[in-house]
Design a protein around this motif. Structure first.
Motif, PDB file in Angstrom:
ATOM      1  N   ALA A   1       0.840  -1.202   0.000  1.00  0.00           N
ATOM      2  CA  ALA A   1       0.000   0.000   0.000  1.00  0.00           C
ATOM      3  C   ALA A   1       0.875   1.251   0.000  1.00  0.00           C
ATOM      4  CB  ALA A   1      -0.931  -0.004   1.210  1.00  0.00           C
ATOM      5  N   GLY A   2       1.945   1.232   0.778  1.00  0.00           N
ATOM      6  CA  GLY A   2       2.854   2.365   0.782  1.00  0.00           C
ATOM      7  C   GLY A   2       3.547   2.547  -0.554  1.00  0.00           C
ATOM      8  N   LEU A   3       3.932   1.411  -1.167  1.00  0.00           N
ATOM      9  CA  LEU A   3       4.605   1.478  -2.464  1.00  0.00           C
ATOM     10  C   LEU A   3       3.657   1.972  -3.558  1.00  0.00           C
ATOM     11  CD1 LEU A   3       7.330   0.907  -3.810  1.00  0.00           C
ATOM     12  CD2 LEU A   3       6.549  -1.432  -4.247  1.00  0.00           C
ATOM     13  N   VAL A   4       2.395   1.531  -3.490  1.00  0.00           N
ATOM     14  CA  VAL A   4       1.401   1.986  -4.468  1.00  0.00           C
ATOM     15  C   VAL A   4       1.214   3.499  -4.372  1.00  0.00           C
ATOM     16  CG1 VAL A   4      -1.078   1.957  -4.993  1.00  0.00           C
ATOM     17  CG2 VAL A   4       0.176  -0.196  -4.735  1.00  0.00           C
ATOM     18  N   GLU A   5       1.116   4.012  -3.152  1.00  0.00           N
ATOM     19  CA  GLU A   5       0.955   5.459  -2.983  1.00  0.00           C
ATOM     20  C   GLU A   5       2.163   6.218  -3.527  1.00  0.00           C
ATOM     21  OE1 GLU A   5      -1.596   7.402  -2.051  1.00  0.00           O
ATOM     22  OE2 GLU A   5      -2.660   5.492  -2.255  1.00  0.00           O
ATOM     23  N   GLU A   6       3.347   5.665  -3.287  1.00  0.00           N
ATOM     24  CA  GLU A   6       4.554   6.315  -3.804  1.00  0.00           C
ATOM     25  C   GLU A   6       4.573   6.319  -5.326  1.00  0.00           C
ATOM     26  OE1 GLU A   6       9.369   5.540  -3.824  1.00  0.00           O
ATOM     27  OE2 GLU A   6       8.194   4.891  -2.081  1.00  0.00           O
ATOM     28  N   ARG A   7       4.167   5.192  -5.950  1.00  0.00           N
ATOM     29  CA  ARG A   7       4.154   5.122  -7.414  1.00  0.00           C
ATOM     30  C   ARG A   7       3.037   5.986  -8.004  1.00  0.00           C
ATOM     31  NH1 ARG A   7       8.419   3.487  -6.371  1.00  0.00           N
ATOM     32  NH2 ARG A   7       9.441   1.588  -7.175  1.00  0.00           N
TER      33      ARG A   7
END
Length: 358
Positions: free
Chosen positions: A155-161
């Motif tokens: 979820a954190g990586l998705v928000e960053e991308r």
């Protein structure tokens, strides 16, 4: 079903579908399955769904998981293989030293997971994957925190991308949301988590099962070392000989006759893929490992609507890695008995000691 033709029919015929999760999970004692991360993220991913939901997700995820993107990983895979082989010396555990780090780094590269974060996922995915074997309170209690940790990380990586897109699969899945028929946030997370877990869990087993088979058949190991051009056929035979996925489960959507048996609507059917791959009516001398076996088409990646989306990537990893390994270490040998995983559906090794020197 244990015969090749019958197993193939079960995984390819649309009248054999996945049991709806509400029915399946209530049957095994989890009517509240959506409150359990391990069950929620598995049973909302495309692997467990039927059309039209599966069709929609497969199309959207497939538009991001392209052949071009997979083939673009070849140079990186070759570099990873060489780097891991450089670190092998003396007696090592092949699973820890090679069969796990290679696929986890490959799928991490594909998804866009930073290198320093990839190693933490081995035990997490192993705990989560236990729900593919048996769904019980004990298993789910271990799998839930693992699945939640994986989901929170992604979820954190998705928000960053979403803020800063990159040339990786996570970014492509996020961008697929921009179309009229788009992935929801939860669909991005569930399918990214599934792709990540499946992307190295089964490939780790393919590599370790494959090497164990080669070490048990020195003539075939030498054949692969002498003729690396047969790598494609060799990987198909290793998939057939000791399949990383042994069982596929379906439920009938209407009355069907198979193997001379009338199966009523709603009955559960198990396809024993590993047995089908050893069917003497389909394969001559099926218990013999023959890397150059002609007309080889194992059932290991399933078939039909649910044919494994990652099959080309898993094949490419094994086709690069195993020939390179046996060429690099001509005296490669077992250094003791391997330890099989205590599992039925996902078959592999928890450890496989090898000696890289004569």
């Amino acid at each position: 079903m244990t015969g090749y033709a019958d197993c193939a029919r079960v995984v390819r015929d649309e009248r054999f579908a996945h049991m709806p999760p509400d029915n399946l999970l209530a049957f095994v004692g989890f009517p509240d399955w959506r409150e359990h991360p391990a069950l929620l993220h598995l049973f909302t991913s495309m692997i467990t769904l039927n059309p039209p939901d599966h069709t929609r997700l497969r199309r959207l995820v497939g538009s991001a998981f392209t052949a071009r993107r997979v083939q673009g990983l070849r140079p990186a895979i070759e570099q990873m293989v060489d780097g891991l082989l450089d670190q092998l010396s003396g007696e090592v555990d092949f699973v820890d030293a090679f069969a796990f780090p290679l696929p986890v780094n490959v799928i991490g590269e594909l998804l866009g997971i930073p290198v320093q974060d990839r190693g933490q996922f081995q035990s997490l995915v192993s705990d989560w994957a236990q729900v593919l074997e048996v769904i019980s309170p004990e298993v789910v209690s271990r799998a839930d925190p693992a699945a939640a940790t994986i989901r929170d990380y992604l979820a954190g990586l998705v928000e960053e991308r979403r803020r800063r897109p990159a040339d990786d699969l996570i970014s492509a899945l996020v961008q697929a949301q921009a179309a009229d028929d788009r992935l929801t946030d939860e669909e991005v997370l569930s399918n990214a988590a599934f792709l990540f877990a499946a992307g190295f869990e089964t490939t780790t087993n393919l590599l370790s099962n494959g090497l164990a088979a080669l070490l048990a058949h020195p003539d075939q190991l030498k054949l692969l070392a002498d003729r690396p051009e047969i790598a494609g056929a060799a990987v198909e035979e290793l998939l057939r000989f000791d399949s990383p996925v042994q069982i596929s489960s379906r439920v009938t959507t209407e009355r069907v006759e198979i193997a001379g048996i009338a199966v009523e609507k709603g009955e559960r059917v198990l396809a024993y893929l590993g047995a089908g791959n050893r069917d003497p009516e389909r394969f001559a001398d099926p218990d013999r490992l023959q890397l150059d076996r002609p007309d080889n088409s194992p059932l290991s990646f399933g078939g039909g609507l649910h044919y494994c989306l990652g099959a080309p990537l898993a094949r490419m990893e094994a086709q690069i890695a195993l020939p390179a390994l046996v060429r690099r270490f001509p005296s490669l040998a077992a250094a003791g008995p391997g330890q099989r995983r205590n599992s039925l559906t996902l078959k592999g090794f928890s450890s496989l000691p090898i000696c890289t020197t004569g």
